[in-house]
Design an enzyme around this catalytic site. Structure first.
Site, PDB file in Angstrom:
ATOM      1  N   CYS A 209      -1.486   8.441   3.613  1.00  0.00           N
ATOM      2  CA  CYS A 209      -1.339   7.904   2.263  1.00  0.00           C
ATOM      3  C   CYS A 209      -2.599   8.131   1.445  1.00  0.00           C
ATOM      4  CB  CYS A 209      -0.994   6.419   2.316  1.00  0.00           C
ATOM      5  SG  CYS A 209      -2.199   5.433   3.216  1.00  0.00           S
TER       6      CYS A 209
ATOM      7  N   GLU B  43       0.886  -1.165   0.000  1.00  0.00           N
ATOM      8  CA  GLU B  43       0.000   0.000   0.000  1.00  0.00           C
ATOM      9  C   GLU B  43       0.920   1.210   0.000  1.00  0.00           C
ATOM     10  OE1 GLU B  43      -1.750   2.920   2.961  1.00  0.00           O
ATOM     11  OE2 GLU B  43      -2.291   0.894   3.616  1.00  0.00           O
TER      12      GLU B  43
END
Length: 681
Positions: free
Chosen positions: A295, A256
């Site tokens: 993120c 990720e």
């Protein structure tokens, strides 16, 4: 005295010699040191594969779900200790809430999903069973089993608690011991978390290990049964992914990675609409929560050119009200970046972006900060940039400043807006603010090819929306391309992602024994006692009852129609029914189900406590007036959820396979019934 952090490997805490100093993001003071001792990663892996695996597989899915719930409760009771430590990371109370209570909330969520959806035992049957022969003596299906290895979870610095727990929860449920490796800068908070977990005594030994500092040769020592997950920069993910041992052994690698997520203000929205203000609020929130160190943060704000000035002015006005400084001071809304090195990195990347974008807000190296000693902290002013020609500028789609930084990008027409979104080359999440469902229907399928999650925000959903940047345990968290191609969250899918899937072929009887779930065509068990009279412990998978028959006639259909009000012509109009595809009047489907229940239900009190569900219902063939029906009731699967009722009596869930056939032995209805069944003990 400053703490020397310790790793927790092979069942013991290791570390007494100071190595790298770790500083408070607020005032620069030393908070802790990483330890200098090298770790024996071969020993740690073997400990996980032996002690850890043995302890975890001594429990089943349901028991591990109970342990997760107990752990979540334990951590919630001690959350203030974590909040106090989290303050050193630069986080506000709200930021820490996302990390700490977001982490424990994820444990609760996975515990609940597992209790509802996973079986007893350590094998998941991923049906349906497919017949592979004409006589149904050879069939195939799929099973999911624990991999027998160790999961290595390498996490970023921005969520020291949630980052570990959101990966640990599905891994633990999957029966896989794990080694957590937090980013060193904020590892003092993760270490405190793991100490709490160890002190709780809730987890089996070896279920969770912790590495402070370098991973050394850890990846070089993994084998084919192991798994690696990574959260962090795309550059680091690319390096780890091509580790020779990982490649050689085809070790699953889930990444990720930080991505240039976007939010689009659709061109149907005007400055007078609620959605306009929702867009502004969302951009500012994503810039300032965790000081933009997410993120999932909005890095590219894509707006209609005709509304560019209005958007810029509203965002500037909101940013001007954001008080930055020590989160312990009342009124502070944004804290610091995680470290001085992160501060330098963000400044460097903003400078790169400014070569092709102008400054709208921010850029003041000496902006006002609140609090004592904050001049030595890692603060960065919220910064809004503007690129006037985003379609012809590459840098704004390639360079990410991982902090409170976002870039406005004007577009002309929704086709251009979608093209700009695609320039991100893969994102974790994208948002669309529109007031028109037709716009969402046009845009979302196009954006979905390049995004892991899409957040559509309008005035209707705003009150309950968790926001652009909030991944949820029940939904996928991951994205294609630059975002890493990973799938970390996603409900039970996240659990099965950590397991090994295998196809199994054999007779229905063999498949029933393997999957612990009755497959039609398997040999049934007929004890002479009605299955509904047997307690949960007594019931066997495949235990079955063949009922008597019942004719469904004219009076049954009329009575059912009168009772329910269902007077559909196929049941009552001879002429219309004869002209239909069936060529005759037929009984109500639900009348067939009701009469089937009348054939197999036991009237007097017994172990079966309640019917709480019906799954996989199919009406396979119509039942005409005068036809007879018969039922085969078979215990399909049992799930022991380790629960007791108010009187302390244990109970489990039993799924029953129901086959309803006609006088010609043809299947007319097929379904599963779910019941609560009392335990004898």
């Amino acid at each position: 005295m400053t703490t020397i952090l310790q790793s927790f490997v092979s069942g013991r805490w290791i570390g007494s010699q100071a190595a790298q100093p770790l500083h408070s993001a607020i005032n620069g003071k030393e908070v802790a040191f990483s330890h200098a001792e090298s770790l024996d990663f071969e020993e740690a892996l073997q400990y996980g594969r032996t002690t850890g695996l043995q302890g975890m597989l001594a429990l089943d899915f349901q028991q591990r779900a109970s342990a997760l719930r107990a752990l979540a409760k334990y951590l919630v009771e001690r959350k203030e200790e974590l909040y106090a430590i989290s303050a050193h990371t630069g986080a506000t109370r709200v930021d820490s809430w996302v990390d700490i209570e977001g982490g424990t909330g994820t444990l609760f969520a996975y515990a609940g999903m597992a209790a509802s959806e996973l079986p007893s035992g350590n094998l998941i049957h991923e049906g349906p069973v497919a017949s592979l022969g004409k006589k149904n003596t050879f069939a195939g299906t799929h099973i999911l089993v624990p991999r027998g290895g160790v999961a290595v979870h390498i996490n970023a610095f921005n969520f020291p608690v949630w980052g570990l727990l959101e990966k640990f929860a599905p891994t633990f449920l999957a029966g896989m011991p794990c080694i957590g490796k937090p980013a060193t800068a904020t590892s003092y908070l993760t270490e405190a978390l793991v100490r709490m977990i160890d002190q709780s005594g809730i987890l089996p030994k070896g279920a969770l290990q912790l590495v402070i500092g370098s991973t050394g040769d850890l990846l070089d020592r993994l084998d084919v049964a192991d798994v690696v997950t990574f959260t962090g920069s795309a550059d680091t993910a690319a390096k780890l992914r091509v580790n020779p041992n990982v490649v050689r052994n085809s070790i699953p690698f889930n990444a990720e990675a930080d991505s240039l997520n976007c939010a689009i203000l659709a061109d149907d929205v005007t400055p007078d609409d609620e959605e306009f203000d929702l867009f502004v609020k969302e951009v500012v929130r994503e810039m300032t929560v965790k000081a933009g160190q997410k993120c999932t943060a909005i890095r590219r704000a894509i707006v209609p050119r005709k509304h560019l000035d209005a958007v810029a002015e509203k965002i500037k006005a909101r940013l001007a009200k954001v008080v930055v400084g020590d989160p312990s001071v009342e009124g502070v809304k944004m804290g610091a970046l995680a470290s001085k090195s992160q501060q330098s990195d963000v400044a460097e990347r903003v400078a790169m972006l400014r070569q092709s974008a102008e400054m709208v807000f921010g850029g003041d190296a000496h902006f006002n900060l609140v609090g004592e000693g904050v001049v030595n902290g890692a603060f960065f002013q919220p910064t809004l940039l503007l690129c006037q020609k985003p379609m012809s500028t590459d840098s704004i789609h390639d360079i990410e400043a991982f902090g409170p930084v976002s870039t406005l990008m004007p577009y002309d027409g929704m086709e251009e807006a979608m093209a700009l979104a695609k320039r991100g080359k893969g994102s974790l999440v994208g948002s669309l603010m529109t007031k028109t469902p037709a716009v969402a229907a046009q845009v979302v399928p196009r954006l979905a090819a390049n995004h892991g999650r899409l957040h559509v925000l309008d005035r209707e959903s705003a009150g309950e929306s968790t926001g652009h940047g909030s991944p949820l345990p029940s939904l996928k968290h991951g994205g294609p391309g630059r975002a890493g191609g990973g799938e970390e969250l996603g409900g039970i899918r996240a659990v099965t992602h950590m397991m090994q899937r295998a196809a199994v072929q054999g007779s229905p009887t063999m498949l029933t024994a393997i999957t612990r779930e009755y497959a039609r065509g398997a040999k049934v068990i007929e004890t002479g006692t009605h299955p509904f009279k047997r307690y949960f412990e007594e019931l066997q998978i495949g235990e079955s009852l063949l009922t008597a028959t019942k004719i469904i006639g004219e009076e049954d259909v009329k009575a059912f129609g009168d009772l329910t009000g269902d007077m559909f012509y196929m049941h009552f109009d001879d002429a219309a029914a004869k002209a239909s595809a069936f060529g005759k009047r037929i009984a109500h489907g639900y009348l067939v189900l009701s009469d089937a229940a009348g054939l197999f239900v036991v009237a007097e009190p017994g172990p079966v406590l309640a019917n709480y569900g019906l799954d996989t219902l199919r009406f396979v063939k119509p039942v005409g007036l005068g036809d007879s029906i018969q039922v085969r009731l078979t215990c399909k699967r049992k799930i022991d959820r380790n629960k007791k009722d108010a009187n302390g009596q244990g109970q489990g869930v039993v799924a029953w396979d129901v086959e309803v056939t006609n006088q010609d032995k043809e299947l007319v209805a097929s379904y599963d019934i779910l019941t609560l069944v009392a335990k004898k003990g």
